[in-house]
Design a protein around this motif. Structure first.
Motif, short mmCIF file in Angstrom:
data_model
loop_
_atom_site.label_atom_id
_atom_site.label_comp_id
_atom_site.label_asym_id
_atom_site.label_seq_id
_atom_site.Cartn_x
_atom_site.Cartn_y
_atom_site.Cartn_z
N LYS A 100 8.14 0.80 -5.97
CA LYS A 100 6.68 0.97 -6.04
C LYS A 100 5.98 0.00 -5.10
O LYS A 100 5.07 0.39 -4.34
CB LYS A 100 6.20 0.73 -7.47
CG LYS A 100 4.68 0.84 -7.65
CD LYS A 100 4.20 0.06 -8.87
CE LYS A 100 4.21 -1.44 -8.59
NZ LYS A 100 3.71 -2.23 -9.73
N ASN A 101 6.40 -1.26 -5.13
CA ASN A 101 5.78 -2.26 -4.25
C ASN A 101 6.03 -1.93 -2.78
O ASN A 101 5.18 -2.21 -1.92
CB ASN A 101 6.32 -3.65 -4.57
CG ASN A 101 5.75 -4.20 -5.88
OD1 ASN A 101 4.69 -3.78 -6.33
ND2 ASN A 101 6.44 -5.14 -6.49
N TYR A 102 7.17 -1.32 -2.49
CA TYR A 102 7.44 -0.92 -1.11
C TYR A 102 6.47 0.17 -0.68
O TYR A 102 5.92 0.15 0.43
CB TYR A 102 8.88 -0.45 -0.95
CG TYR A 102 9.28 -0.25 0.49
CD1 TYR A 102 9.67 -1.33 1.27
CD2 TYR A 102 9.23 1.01 1.07
CE1 TYR A 102 10.01 -1.16 2.60
CE2 TYR A 102 9.57 1.19 2.41
CZ TYR A 102 9.96 0.10 3.17
OH TYR A 102 10.29 0.27 4.49
N LEU A 103 6.22 1.13 -1.57
CA LEU A 103 5.26 2.19 -1.27
C LEU A 103 3.85 1.61 -1.11
O LEU A 103 3.08 2.04 -0.25
CB LEU A 103 5.27 3.25 -2.36
CG LEU A 103 6.22 4.45 -2.14
CD1 LEU A 103 7.66 4.00 -1.99
CD2 LEU A 103 6.08 5.46 -3.27
N LEU A 104 3.52 0.62 -1.93
CA LEU A 104 2.22 -0.03 -1.80
C LEU A 104 2.08 -0.68 -0.42
O LEU A 104 1.01 -0.64 0.19
CB LEU A 104 2.04 -1.10 -2.88
CG LEU A 104 1.88 -0.62 -4.33
CD1 LEU A 104 1.77 -1.82 -5.27
CD2 LEU A 104 0.67 0.27 -4.47
N SER A 105 3.16 -1.27 0.06
CA SER A 105 3.11 -1.95 1.36
C SER A 105 2.87 -0.97 2.50
O SER A 105 2.41 -1.36 3.58
CB SER A 105 4.41 -2.72 1.62
OG SER A 105 5.50 -1.84 1.89
N LEU A 106 3.14 0.31 2.25
CA LEU A 106 2.91 1.34 3.26
C LEU A 106 1.61 2.10 3.01
O LEU A 106 1.35 3.13 3.64
CB LEU A 106 4.09 2.31 3.30
CG LEU A 106 5.43 1.70 3.77
CD1 LEU A 106 6.52 2.76 3.77
CD2 LEU A 106 5.31 1.07 5.14
N GLY A 107 0.80 1.59 2.08
CA GLY A 107 -0.54 2.12 1.91
C GLY A 107 -0.74 3.14 0.81
O GLY A 107 -1.84 3.68 0.66
N VAL A 108 0.29 3.42 0.00
CA VAL A 108 0.11 4.35 -1.12
C VAL A 108 -0.66 3.63 -2.23
O VAL A 108 -0.37 2.48 -2.55
CB VAL A 108 1.47 4.85 -1.65
CG1 VAL A 108 1.26 5.84 -2.79
CG2 VAL A 108 2.28 5.50 -0.54
N SER A 109 -1.63 4.28 -2.82
CA SER A 109 -2.47 3.66 -3.85
C SER A 109 -1.69 3.39 -5.13
O SER A 109 -0.94 4.26 -5.61
CB SER A 109 -3.66 4.56 -4.17
OG SER A 109 -4.36 4.10 -5.31
N SER A 110 -1.87 2.19 -5.69
CA SER A 110 -1.18 1.84 -6.94
C SER A 110 -1.62 2.74 -8.09
O SER A 110 -0.87 2.95 -9.05
CB SER A 110 -1.45 0.38 -7.29
OG SER A 110 -2.83 0.16 -7.54
N LYS A 111 -2.84 3.27 -8.02
CA LYS A 111 -3.33 4.14 -9.09
C LYS A 111 -2.57 5.46 -9.14
O LYS A 111 -2.65 6.19 -10.13
CB LYS A 111 -4.82 4.40 -8.91
CG LYS A 111 -5.70 3.18 -9.16
CD LYS A 111 -7.17 3.53 -9.02
CE LYS A 111 -8.06 2.36 -9.44
NZ LYS A 111 -7.85 1.15 -8.63
N LYS A 112 -1.85 5.77 -8.08
CA LYS A 112 -1.08 7.02 -8.02
C LYS A 112 0.37 6.85 -8.47
O LYS A 112 1.10 7.83 -8.59
CB LYS A 112 -1.09 7.56 -6.59
CG LYS A 112 -2.45 8.03 -6.08
CD LYS A 112 -2.81 9.36 -6.68
CE LYS A 112 -4.03 9.97 -6.00
NZ LYS A 112 -4.34 11.31 -6.56
N LEU A 113 0.80 5.62 -8.70
CA LEU A 113 2.22 5.34 -8.90
C LEU A 113 2.54 4.95 -10.34
O LEU A 113 1.84 4.12 -10.93
CB LEU A 113 2.67 4.23 -7.95
CG LEU A 113 2.43 4.49 -6.45
CD1 LEU A 113 2.83 3.27 -5.64
CD2 LEU A 113 3.20 5.72 -5.99
N ASN A 114 3.59 5.53 -10.87
CA ASN A 114 4.07 5.21 -12.21
C ASN A 114 5.56 4.88 -12.14
O ASN A 114 6.30 5.50 -11.37
CB ASN A 114 3.86 6.39 -13.16
CG ASN A 114 2.41 6.86 -13.19
OD1 ASN A 114 1.52 6.10 -13.52
ND2 ASN A 114 2.19 8.12 -12.81
N ILE A 115 6.00 3.92 -12.95
CA ILE A 115 7.41 3.51 -12.91
C ILE A 115 8.11 3.82 -14.24
O ILE A 115 7.51 3.73 -15.32
CB ILE A 115 7.56 2.02 -12.56
CG1 ILE A 115 6.87 1.12 -13.59
CG2 ILE A 115 7.03 1.75 -11.16
CD1 ILE A 115 7.16 -0.36 -13.39
#
Length: 298
Positions: A131-146
């Motif tokens: 998830k943090n890797y995706l965040l580093s590439l600009g994906v919004s945290s509000k879109k991500l669930n773990i």
């Protein structure tokens, strides 16, 4: 002359048979090595693909590269393939303005692996790292669930590197319905850790791990919220020195949280020293209660 010719033919047959036997044995030895991993077809599957698929749409990305982790570890091995970066960029573009699209990241772990993370299981810790890797590439945290899930027989390289224990799907399920309520609950019931004298390691119980997971999930969904780490001491020694000690303990916990996937900018540390006891300092038991760290949100 004819005898020399016949001798050459016989010699060729003998040498051919010898080299054929050598190659046969060498091939057998390779299969034995494959069997050490489990089965030869599992070795062929070592390049397990990284797939992002929309369960309710037509988006799909597939790469022969993947994420790798050391066994019993949740830190992504670098470098990550540029093919994965390309897939994440496509994912970001696809879900961009679609309010009903979310990304579920599931991390897998073998029950035989050790969990040295702050999360309830190692799969969640791996999912959080991705998830943090995706965040580093600009994906919004509000879109991500773990999520995390046990899975026996994960593919290994050299018996020590776990290959691709990650599944990524696009869904229409936001998962967290009321992140603000979770934040409010953590404020009322924070994580409290107690320090023995000279303690230098962290061990969360299962309840604390679950609360930590709730904190991480809620932070991804609520703006302008950070983690607050408060250091408290007993009244042994000078008050000024205890303020310094409390701050050191708070900073120690901050480092632990950073190592478990919280961005440093989202963590504040303060020391209350000996000034806010919750028990009497007149007994060893009371002093033990006062030597504590409080992890909350503000």
């Amino acid at each position: 002359m004819k005898s020399v010719y016949l001798f050459g033919i016989v010699l060729s047959i003998i040498l051919g048979s010898f080299f054929n036997w050598m190659l046969c044995c060498e091939s057998y030895n390779i299969n034995v090595v494959e069997a050490d991993y489990g089965t030869s077809d599992k070795v062929a599957a070592l390049a397990s693909p990284f797939i992002i698929r929309d369960l309710t749409g037509n988006f799909e990305f597939k790469s022969d590269s993947n994420f790798y982790f050391n066994r019993s570890n949740f830190i992504i091995k670098r470098p990550v393939s540029s093919q994965i970066d390309k897939g994440v960029t496509s994912l970001k573009s696809y879900i961009g303005n679609q309010n009903n699209k979310f990304v579920d990241i599931t991390g897998f772990y073998d029950p035989a692996e050790e969990n040295n993370s702050a999360f309830p299981n190692l799969g969640l810790a791996r999912a959080n790292a991705v998830k943090n890797y995706l965040l580093s590439l600009g994906v919004s945290s509000k879109k991500l669930n773990i999520h995390g899930s046990a899975k026996e027989g994960l593919v290994l390289q050299d018996q020590s590197i776990v290959e691709g224990p990650i599944a990524v799907t696009i869904t229409e399920n936001a998962n967290i319905k009321d992140a603000q309520a979770i934040i409010d609950n953590i404020k009322e019931q924070p994580i409290v850790l107690h320090f023995d004298s000279g303690k230098s390691s962290i061990e969360l119980n299962q309840s604390q791990r679950e609360k930590y997971l709730s904190m991480v999930r809620a932070l991804d969904k609520v703006d302008n919220v950070s983690i607050l780490v408060e250091g408290h001491t007993d009244n042994t020694g000078e008050a000024e020195g205890n303020l310094v000690l409390g701050k050191k303990r708070a900073d120690f916990i901050k480092d632990y949280l950073v190592s478990n996937g919280i961005a440093p900018i989202r963590i504040q540390t303060i020391s209350k020293g000996q000034h806010e006891p919750i028990a009497s300092n007149d007994t060893p038991q009371g002093r033990a209660q006062n030597r504590r760290i409080v992890i909350t949100v503000n």
